[in-house]
Enzyme design. Structure first.
Site, PDB file in Angstrom:
ATOM      1  N   ASP A 183       5.149  -4.003  32.525  1.00 15.46           N
ATOM      2  CA  ASP A 183       6.336  -3.688  33.325  1.00 15.46           C
ATOM      3  C   ASP A 183       6.488  -4.706  34.458  1.00 15.46           C
ATOM      4  O   ASP A 183       7.599  -5.142  34.786  1.00 15.46           O
ATOM      5  CB  ASP A 183       6.213  -2.264  33.884  1.00 15.46           C
ATOM      6  N   HIS A 211       3.865   4.580  33.704  1.00 18.81           N
ATOM      7  CA  HIS A 211       4.437   3.688  32.673  1.00 18.81           C
ATOM      8  C   HIS A 211       5.386   4.556  31.834  1.00 18.81           C
ATOM      9  O   HIS A 211       5.020   5.054  30.777  1.00 18.81           O
ATOM     10  CB  HIS A 211       3.329   3.085  31.822  1.00 18.81           C
TER      11      HIS A 211
END
Ligand code: NAD
Ligand code: LMR
Length: 348
Positions: A183, A211
């Site tokens: 990410d 996440h």
């Protein structure tokens, strides 16, 4: 089938022939990769074997772990590793037996788990994947090296790591982490593209939280080419944040499979940074056991901005949190608290 199991293959390349390359080699370390016959495994193993993760002076003994049904495919991967004649590979253990798989392991990249398909959220995997990590935790606790560094990749990775760490009795809890580096890298690319600079010019950004689509890409301290950089708030809220949060789903839509090469790359980045440290004046993102910083309940596996030095990470303290970011943080905290409640039975 049995002949594939618990097979230790000694690479014929000796330390003497490695010395031929003029390298000062360190003693070998053992690197475990679960889900080794899967798609992330295939994109990751060869790069680890080549020295990209731990450096050109660090020989490795690969511990490749998968389920019994995957042993034939895994044997094919082993043959391919052999056929690469990697100078740094000093042995391969390919097994479906976790006791053998985690024996004396120094680094573990825990990928083995089911990926989501189109229309699913990562949290939907908790029921199937959560229990994998109870078992793995016990084997790591009983058999791995006491200095093991672990990154959980299998989704939902934060809560899987929580389940895993709960099984650990005599290895420091801070050695158990989950991956939000993908990410972080995704955010870096979006920002570099917007600002017309190279990804490596973007610094001081971080991912907070889970996440999942509640993750919080934080950019209020961002620099580009070492200067404070800003982007318009409307782009941040309407484009940047949703793009980073939904990138995994977009890739599934396009590939009909979840991200693999970028995920393997990020797992390697996570370990490399953990070993070698962060650059001066920069930080990275790791999901780690919360110590209560930023009001995050203690013990949750939560992604924070961290600096790393001498193999130890520290949460970057005192970043200003605007009411906008506080609202996002509250949401991702709540999601992780709810996930913890959902797996309460695995935490006993
Ligand atoms: P895949 O289906 O191609 O491979 C998974 C492999 O894991 C299979 O070979 C399977 O047999 C194996 N496996 C399952 N249970 C196991 C166990 N208990 N022990 C050992 N091996 C086991 O899947 P993939 O695309 O490689 O993805 C693996 C996981 O990584 C998924 O959960 C996916 O959602 C996750 N993922 C996470 C991130 C992240 O950023 N954290 C990014 C991409 C993918
Ligand atoms: C990703 O972010 O690409 C992975 O977590 C896979 C997924 O399910 O999105």
């Amino acid at each position: 089938m049995q002949k594939y199991l618990q097979k230790a293959i000694t690479n014929q390349l000796t330390r003497a022939s490695l010395a031929h390359f003029g390298q000062q080699l360190k003693p070998p370390v053992r690197v475990a990769i679960t889900g080794a016959a899967g798609q992330i495994g295939y994109s990751l193993i060869f790069r680890v074997a080549s020295g990209e993760m731990l450096g050109p002076n660090q020989p490795v003994i690969l511990h490749l772990i998968d389920l019994p049904f995957a042993m034939t495919a895994l044997n094919g991967v082993v043959m391919e590793i052999q056929d690469c004649a990697f100078p740094l590979v000093q042995g391969i253990v390919a097994t479906d037996n976790q006791q053998v798989g985690f024996k004396d392991v120094n680094y573990a990249l825990l990928v083995g788990a089911k990926p989501r398909g189109p229309g699913m959220e990562r949290g939907d995997l908790l029921k199937d994947n959560g229990k994998i990590f109870t078992e793995t935790g016990k084997y790591i606790n009983d058999h791995a090296s006491r200095d093991i560094k672990v990154v959980v990749v299998g989704n939902p990775c934060n809560t899987n790591c929580l389940i895993l760490a709960n099984q650990i009795k005599d290895i420091p809890k801070e050695n158990f982490t989950a991956m939000t580096r993908l990410d972080h890298n995704r955010a870096q690319h979006q920002l570099a593209d917007k600002l017309g600079v190279h990804t490596s010019d973007i610094r001081k950004i971080a991912i907070f939280g889970n996440h999942s689509p509640t993750m919080v890409p934080y950019i209020d301290q961002m620099t580009a080419k070492n200067h404070k950089a800003t982007v318009d708030q409307q782009w941040v809220t309407q484009t940047f944040i949703p793009t980073v949060q939904q990138r995994g789903a977009e890739i599934i839509k396009a590939r009909k499979l979840s991200s693999a090469a970028s995920a393997g790359n990020a797992a390697m980045n996570h370990i490399t940074t953990w070993v070698n440290g962060t650059a001066e004046g920069d930080y990275t993102s790791m999901a780690i056991p919360s110590d209560g910083s930023y009001g995050v309940p203690k013990g949750l596996i939560f992604s924070f901005p961290v600096t790393v030095k001498n193999g130890k990470y520290s949460i970057v303290q005192g970043l200003p949190i605007s009411p906008f970011y506080q609202g996002l943080l509250d949401k991702t905290i709540k999601e992780l608290v709810d996930e913890r409640i959902a797996v309460d039975h695995l935490l006993k």
